[in-house]
Structure formats: C-alpha cells, structure tokens
Design a protein around this motif. Sequence first.
Motif, PDB file in Angstrom:
ATOM      1  N   PHE A  35       0.758  -1.183  -0.047  1.00 27.42           N
ATOM      2  CA  PHE A  35      -0.165  -0.043  -0.226  1.00 27.42           C
ATOM      3  C   PHE A  35       0.801   1.292   0.190  1.00 27.42           C
ATOM      4  O   PHE A  35       1.914   1.427   0.745  1.00 27.42           O
ATOM      5  CB  PHE A  35      -0.898   0.185   1.437  1.00 27.42           C
ATOM      6  CG  PHE A  35      -1.662  -1.175   1.373  1.00 27.42           C
ATOM      7  CD1 PHE A  35      -2.960  -1.284   0.659  1.00 27.42           C
ATOM      8  CD2 PHE A  35      -1.356  -2.277   2.072  1.00 27.42           C
ATOM      9  CE1 PHE A  35      -3.745  -2.391   0.852  1.00 27.42           C
ATOM     10  CE2 PHE A  35      -2.141  -3.437   2.129  1.00 27.42           C
ATOM     11  CZ  PHE A  35      -3.448  -3.624   1.684  1.00 27.42           C
ATOM     12  N   LYS A  36       0.594   2.239  -0.777  1.00 27.18           N
ATOM     13  CA  LYS A  36       1.177   3.374  -1.024  1.00 27.18           C
ATOM     14  C   LYS A  36       0.522   4.824  -0.261  1.00 27.18           C
ATOM     15  O   LYS A  36      -0.776   4.724  -0.382  1.00 27.18           O
ATOM     16  CB  LYS A  36       1.536   3.760  -2.399  1.00 27.18           C
ATOM     17  CG  LYS A  36       2.682   2.768  -3.058  1.00 27.18           C
ATOM     18  CD  LYS A  36       2.924   3.116  -4.295  1.00 27.18           C
ATOM     19  CE  LYS A  36       3.817   2.218  -5.049  1.00 27.18           C
ATOM     20  NZ  LYS A  36       4.210   2.389  -6.479  1.00 27.18           N
ATOM     21  N   CYS A  37       1.308   5.602   0.248  1.00 25.65           N
ATOM     22  CA  CYS A  37       0.587   6.668   0.930  1.00 25.65           C
ATOM     23  C   CYS A  37      -0.063   7.604  -0.307  1.00 25.65           C
ATOM     24  O   CYS A  37       0.323   7.529  -1.555  1.00 25.65           O
ATOM     25  CB  CYS A  37       1.792   7.397   1.474  1.00 25.65           C
ATOM     26  SG  CYS A  37       1.137   8.857   2.638  1.00 25.65           S
ATOM     27  N   ASP A  38      -1.129   7.914   0.173  1.00 20.56           N
ATOM     28  CA  ASP A  38      -1.786   8.706  -0.766  1.00 20.56           C
ATOM     29  C   ASP A  38      -1.025  10.109  -1.393  1.00 20.56           C
ATOM     30  O   ASP A  38      -0.340  10.766  -0.808  1.00 20.56           O
ATOM     31  CB  ASP A  38      -3.351   9.389  -0.023  1.00 20.56           C
ATOM     32  CG  ASP A  38      -4.292  10.172  -0.783  1.00 20.56           C
ATOM     33  OD1 ASP A  38      -4.181  11.457  -0.627  1.00 20.56           O
ATOM     34  OD2 ASP A  38      -5.021   9.385  -1.658  1.00 20.56           O
ATOM     35  N   HIS A  39      -1.292  10.265  -2.756  1.00 26.77           N
ATOM     36  CA  HIS A  39      -0.681  11.062  -3.292  1.00 26.77           C
ATOM     37  C   HIS A  39      -0.992  12.598  -3.028  1.00 26.77           C
ATOM     38  O   HIS A  39      -0.051  13.402  -2.798  1.00 26.77           O
ATOM     39  CB  HIS A  39      -1.079  11.213  -4.962  1.00 26.77           C
ATOM     40  CG  HIS A  39      -0.186  12.250  -5.728  1.00 26.77           C
ATOM     41  ND1 HIS A  39       1.268  12.198  -5.954  1.00 26.77           N
ATOM     42  CD2 HIS A  39      -0.567  13.112  -6.441  1.00 26.77           C
ATOM     43  CE1 HIS A  39       1.671  12.989  -6.824  1.00 26.77           C
ATOM     44  NE2 HIS A  39       0.256  13.945  -6.983  1.00 26.77           N
ATOM     45  N   GLU A  40      -2.194  12.965  -2.565  1.00 28.79           N
ATOM     46  CA  GLU A  40      -2.667  14.210  -2.073  1.00 28.79           C
ATOM     47  C   GLU A  40      -1.831  14.401  -0.628  1.00 28.79           C
ATOM     48  O   GLU A  40      -1.573  15.462  -0.543  1.00 28.79           O
ATOM     49  CB  GLU A  40      -3.917  14.237  -1.717  1.00 28.79           C
ATOM     50  CG  GLU A  40      -4.923  14.006  -3.044  1.00 28.79           C
ATOM     51  CD  GLU A  40      -6.266  14.353  -2.926  1.00 28.79           C
ATOM     52  OE1 GLU A  40      -6.769  14.269  -1.925  1.00 28.79           O
ATOM     53  OE2 GLU A  40      -7.188  14.216  -3.674  1.00 28.79           O
TER      54      GLU A  40
END
Length: 212
Positions: free
Chosen positions: A113-118
Amino acid sequence: MNDFNLSVFLNRSFEFDVQLPFENLIRIQLWDWDMTSSNDMIAETKIDIENRWFSCHRATCGIPKRYDSAGYNIWRDTKKPTKILEELCRTVNINAPVYTPDFGSVAVGDELFKCDHECLEFMKHTKDAEKLHRKAHHESIDDYLQENTALVALHEWGKKINPKHALVTEHIECRSLFNPIYPGTEQGKLEMWLDFFPMSRPPASAMTDITP
C-alpha cells in the motif's frame, strides 16, 4: 429553524458515560414544546451500542480519510493508524506491517500500500510554520507520512486483506425517526455521528464542537 418552525437544526454535541452490558441502548427523542399544554414526543430512534462496541468491523470510531495531529481534522481515535494496523494483523495471523525507509509504502502480507498522493503533495507544500507546529505536537514529517500510509492500508483492509471484516469509515449517519403511535410512518430523519471510547483510554482530542 425555518420561518414555519418545521425544520430544526440542532448542531449540538453530547458526551456521556455508559456501562456495558447494563446500558446498551441509546434512545434519542425529539419533543415539541407547548406553552399551554403538556409537551409531546414527536419521534425517536434507538441505537444498539453494545452491537457496535463488539463489532468486528471496528464500528466504535469511523476511520477518516486523512490522519492529522492538528487542525479541524485532528485524529480522534484513541489509537493511531499504525497501532490499529498492527493489531489487525495479529488478529488474522500475518506478519507485522513493514514500511519502506521513506514511510511512503507499507507491506501487509502479500499486499503493498502506498501513501495517498494528495498527502505527499500536502507535505511537500506545507509551510515551515506548520511543520514547526507539528513538531510541537511531537510529530515529525516521517511520523505523519507513516500514519497516513498505514491509514491507506486500513481503508483497503476489507478489499485486499480480510473481505469479511471491512472497517467502518468516517461518515454521517442518517437515521429515520418514528413515533410508537404510528410505527410504520417515518416522521423525519436525524443526521449524526457516534464515537465510542473505553474509559481507560479517553479520546485523543477534545470533543468536536459543531455549534454554529
């Protein structure tokens, strides 16, 4: 309240203690006020809090879209996303979450899981003054990113890790109101949200004041 006194906007917050299983039901009633006669109950709704407390979907405090330690969106839960994620992993017998050195990604089981781009863009453009404010709250940029990365995994928990136990997200409940005299006729709706915390671990922040 409108000109005809038909729509009431309460905008109030309430906080109280309960003891389970003895006090397992919240009853919310709306009453009118009569100057010359007795007041009458308009309608009510009932909420089974014991069912929510023991729910496997973690219905005690909805998971917000973003973690923050300051501001209007300050984290309310007694546990941070990283702690919640660790405990959930133990319940399904998978290894503890593994974060990348920059805390932008986390591996949970076979999923990444990757951190939200925003969120990443927000920190990139955050002013130095706000970063100092976060530091005053004992939170570094790495801490902020790690918590938000864990939060992404929590939102995807029911889709990619444990389909039977999706977690309740932050939302406004819209509950129907009924009068016992007319059980089949809806008298209106009540918009609200509920948070539950153990007495041994009070909420991480003060109760949200929604008074206009």
